[in-house]
Write a protein that holds these residues in place. Structure first.
Motif, PDB file in Angstrom:
ATOM      1  N   UNK A 106      -6.613  11.878   9.530  1.00 26.20           N
ATOM      2  CA  UNK A 106      -6.624  11.835  10.992  1.00 26.20           C
ATOM      3  C   UNK A 106      -5.302  12.337  11.565  1.00 26.20           C
ATOM      4  N   UNK A 107      -4.211  11.976  10.894  1.00 21.92           N
ATOM      5  CA  UNK A 107      -2.893  12.406  11.385  1.00 21.92           C
ATOM      6  C   UNK A 107      -2.748  13.924  11.277  1.00 21.92           C
ATOM      7  N   UNK A 108      -3.253  14.513  10.185  1.00 22.28           N
ATOM      8  CA  UNK A 108      -3.167  15.968  10.049  1.00 22.28           C
ATOM      9  C   UNK A 108      -4.034  16.666  11.093  1.00 22.28           C
ATOM     10  N   UNK A 109      -5.134  16.042  11.466  1.00 25.19           N
ATOM     11  CA  UNK A 109      -5.988  16.610  12.511  1.00 25.19           C
ATOM     12  C   UNK A 109      -5.245  16.647  13.842  1.00 25.19           C
ATOM     13  N   UNK A 110      -4.480  15.578  14.119  1.00 28.55           N
ATOM     14  CA  UNK A 110      -3.703  15.528  15.354  1.00 28.55           C
ATOM     15  C   UNK A 110      -2.531  16.506  15.313  1.00 28.55           C
ATOM     16  N   UNK A 111      -1.935  16.661  14.137  1.00 25.68           N
ATOM     17  CA  UNK A 111      -0.832  17.615  14.020  1.00 25.68           C
ATOM     18  C   UNK A 111      -1.323  19.042  14.261  1.00 25.68           C
ATOM     19  N   UNK A 112      -2.568  19.312  13.886  1.00 29.43           N
ATOM     20  CA  UNK A 112      -3.122  20.660  14.019  1.00 29.43           C
ATOM     21  C   UNK A 112      -3.280  21.087  15.473  1.00 29.43           C
ATOM     22  N   UNK A 113      -3.302  20.115  16.400  1.00 25.97           N
ATOM     23  CA  UNK A 113      -3.459  20.456  17.819  1.00 25.97           C
ATOM     24  C   UNK A 113      -2.245  19.993  18.636  1.00 25.97           C
ATOM     25  N   UNK A 114      -1.154  19.700  17.961  1.00 27.63           N
ATOM     26  CA  UNK A 114       0.061  19.247  18.659  1.00 27.63           C
ATOM     27  C   UNK A 114       0.547  20.323  19.621  1.00 27.63           C
ATOM     28  N   UNK A 115       1.010  19.875  20.813  1.00 27.54           N
ATOM     29  CA  UNK A 115       1.434  20.831  21.840  1.00 27.54           C
ATOM     30  C   UNK A 115       2.890  21.258  21.702  1.00 27.54           C
ATOM     31  N   UNK A 116       3.659  20.500  20.914  1.00 27.49           N
ATOM     32  CA  UNK A 116       5.066  20.847  20.738  1.00 27.49           C
ATOM     33  C   UNK A 116       5.526  20.383  19.360  1.00 27.49           C
ATOM     34  N   UNK A 117       6.739  20.806  18.965  1.00 26.29           N
ATOM     35  CA  UNK A 117       7.250  20.502  17.635  1.00 26.29           C
ATOM     36  C   UNK A 117       7.459  19.008  17.430  1.00 26.29           C
ATOM     37  N   UNK A 118       7.951  18.297  18.458  1.00 27.60           N
ATOM     38  CA  UNK A 118       8.204  16.856  18.314  1.00 27.60           C
ATOM     39  C   UNK A 118       6.906  16.106  18.030  1.00 27.60           C
ATOM     40  N   UNK A 119       5.870  16.436  18.763  1.00 28.68           N
ATOM     41  CA  UNK A 119       4.579  15.788  18.529  1.00 28.68           C
ATOM     42  C   UNK A 119       4.057  16.118  17.131  1.00 28.68           C
ATOM     43  N   UNK A 120       4.251  17.365  16.723  1.00 28.55           N
ATOM     44  CA  UNK A 120       3.819  17.768  15.380  1.00 28.55           C
ATOM     45  C   UNK A 120       4.518  16.920  14.322  1.00 28.55           C
ATOM     46  N   UNK A 121       5.842  16.763  14.457  1.00 30.36           N
ATOM     47  CA  UNK A 121       6.604  16.004  13.461  1.00 30.36           C
ATOM     48  C   UNK A 121       6.120  14.549  13.379  1.00 30.36           C
ATOM     49  N   UNK A 122       5.761  13.968  14.507  1.00 24.49           N
ATOM     50  CA  UNK A 122       5.300  12.577  14.512  1.00 24.49           C
ATOM     51  C   UNK A 122       4.064  12.414  13.627  1.00 24.49           C
ATOM     52  N   UNK A 123       3.086  13.275  13.791  1.00 28.13           N
ATOM     53  CA  UNK A 123       1.860  13.181  12.993  1.00 28.13           C
ATOM     54  C   UNK A 123       2.076  13.693  11.559  1.00 28.13           C
ATOM     55  N   UNK A 124       2.976  14.643  11.414  1.00 26.04           N
ATOM     56  CA  UNK A 124       3.333  15.182  10.090  1.00 26.04           C
ATOM     57  C   UNK A 124       3.864  14.058   9.206  1.00 26.04           C
ATOM     58  N   UNK A 125       4.799  13.275   9.728  1.00 24.24           N
ATOM     59  CA  UNK A 125       5.393  12.187   8.953  1.00 24.24           C
ATOM     60  C   UNK A 125       4.371  11.099   8.639  1.00 24.24           C
ATOM     61  N   UNK A 126       3.498  10.800   9.579  1.00 26.01           N
ATOM     62  CA  UNK A 126       2.453   9.805   9.329  1.00 26.01           C
ATOM     63  C   UNK A 126       1.457  10.310   8.282  1.00 26.01           C
ATOM     64  N   UNK A 127       1.192  11.596   8.296  1.00 27.49           N
ATOM     65  CA  UNK A 127       0.282  12.166   7.319  1.00 27.49           C
ATOM     66  C   UNK A 127       0.835  12.119   5.907  1.00 27.49           C
ATOM     67  N   UNK A 128       2.162  12.142   5.799  1.00 26.50           N
ATOM     68  CA  UNK A 128       2.828  12.101   4.504  1.00 26.50           C
ATOM     69  C   UNK A 128       3.002  10.676   3.973  1.00 26.50           C
ATOM     70  N   UNK A 129       2.849   9.672   4.821  1.00 27.03           N
ATOM     71  CA  UNK A 129       3.205   8.298   4.450  1.00 27.03           C
ATOM     72  C   UNK A 129       2.519   7.799   3.180  1.00 27.03           C
TER      73      UNK A 129
END
Length: 388
Positions: A324-347
């Motif tokens: 789910x986190x990678x799905x949200x990262x795929x539509x992130x509007x900016x780099x900061x939002x991408x990093x937030x879901x990126x880190x959660x996807x890696x957890x």
């Protein structure tokens, strides 16, 4: 695989490096030919040549001796050249005949023939190496040139272990750089198929390879031999690193196939940071979402042993959250939002549920050290090359 002999100081006649003909040694170096009466060259006795060749080869020394005696008689009668060759052929054939008699009487001829057949098969060279073989080199080093190897048991200490053999297409020699690039691509791609339990591979182990040299290519060498070896100074391997369907059970194979596929997708992370190329990172995150979905389905579709069912189910739950986190990262509007879901996807990666599932399946539970790229150009690079 062929280990070529050390290059000699001379080139074969007719090679580009050594010009042939009247001017091979300078503008006044004309070839010399002995001439007989009336300016016609005196022929060389053909039987004398045959005697010399057989005398040098010693394959049929008795025939070489007989030919030498016949040649001497013909030379005396016809006035031909080749007396020295006939004498040398006779002497060499006599020595060879004596050695053959001695070998047959002591039984050493059989030992010689066995050794000859072994050399033809490539015993003691990289030609003899196959997937799963372990070996030592004379220097203990897996970098540079090597002309022989000693195959040893994988149970004890050894310098290298073969995990794949790749056959190259025929044609002209592609060049050292091209072969090394091919070896780098092929060997690293095949590594995890042999050592599927990557957690069990020591941190100092990396990929090496044996590659054809220009000389061995001329002899038909077309094999790249992929190896695992230690990068530590004087480092050696102990025990086989093989962990594939030939050594793993069905549950272990299914689990590692899924987790390794996800790791491979993670390694495809773009070199550009999200702030520099958000689109490329979004595409990668979309691919991660798809890969997790595929491997979750594979894990759910497998029938697990009783003690592994709950640990694997717990891991799948974490994987669903990560997806789910990678799905949200795929539509992130900016780099900061991408990093937030990126880190959660890696957890969940290499987390507690992964360790618990591995323990239930009898796999290594030592969490690997985080990967650090110390190379200047990025990527793990080549650990070493051993020319064959």
């Amino acid at each position: 695989m062929s280990i070529p002999p050390p290059p000699g100081p001379h080139q074969p006649p007719g090679s580009p490096e050594q010009p042939q003909g009247p001017y091979a040694q300078g503008p006044y170096a004309y070839p010399y030919h002995p001439y007989g009466p009336y300016g016609r060259p005196v022929p060389v006795n053909g039987v004398a040549i045959g005697s010399l060749v057989l005398g040098i080869l010693c394959f049929v020394p008795a025939v070489g001796l007989v030919l030498g005696l016949i040649a001497l008689a013909q030379i005396k009668k016809r006035g031909e050249r080749g007396k020295g060759m006939a004498i040398a052929g006779s002497v060499l054939s006599s020595v060879g005949l004596a050695l053959w008699v001695l070998a047959l009487s002591t039984g050493s001829a059989s030992d010689f023939w066995d050794g000859f057949k072994g050399a033809a098969r490539g015993d003691g060279t990289a030609y003899a190496l196959a997937k799963g073989d372990c070996f030592d080199t004379p220097t203990g080093d897996l970098e540079g040139d090597a002309y022989d190897i000693d195959e040893v048991s994988c149970a004890g200490e050894h310098d290298g272990e073969v995990f794949a053999v790749v056959t190259l297409p025929g044609g002209a020699f592609p060049g050292d750089d091209e072969i090394e690039l091919t070896a780098d691509d092929k060997c690293y791609a095949l590594q995890d198929g042999y050592a599927m339990d990557t957690w069990a591979v020591p941190d100092d182990v990396d990929v090496y390879y044996l590659v054809p040299s220009r000389q061995s290519w001329r002899l038909g060498d077309r094999e790249i031999t992929c190896l695992l070896g230690s990068t530590a100074e004087d480092g050696r391997l102990t025990g086989s690193l093989r962990a594939d369907p030939t050594t793993l059970d069905a549950d272990q194979t299914a689990f590692l196939s899924a987790t390794n596929a996800i790791d491979a997708a993670l390694y495809e992370e773009p070199e550009e940071y999200p702030e520099d190329d958000l689109s490329a990172n979004q595409d990668w995150a979309k691919g991660m979402h798809a890969e997790l979905g595929e491997q979750i389905a594979a894990l759910r579709g497998h029938s697990w042993r009783a003690e592994a069912k709950k640990p694997v189910a717990d891991l799948i739950e974490d994987m669903e959250d990560a997806r789910k986190e990678w799905s949200r990262a795929a539509v992130a509007r900016d780099a900061d939002t991408f990093y937030t879901h990126y880190e959660s996807g890696y957890d969940y990666v290499d987390g507690p549920t992964t360790v618990t599932a591995r323990k239930a399946l009898g796999l290594d539970t030592t969490v690997p050290e985080p990967y650090e790229d110390d190379s200047e150009g990025g990527g793990s690079g080549i650990a070493g090359v051993l020319d064959a």
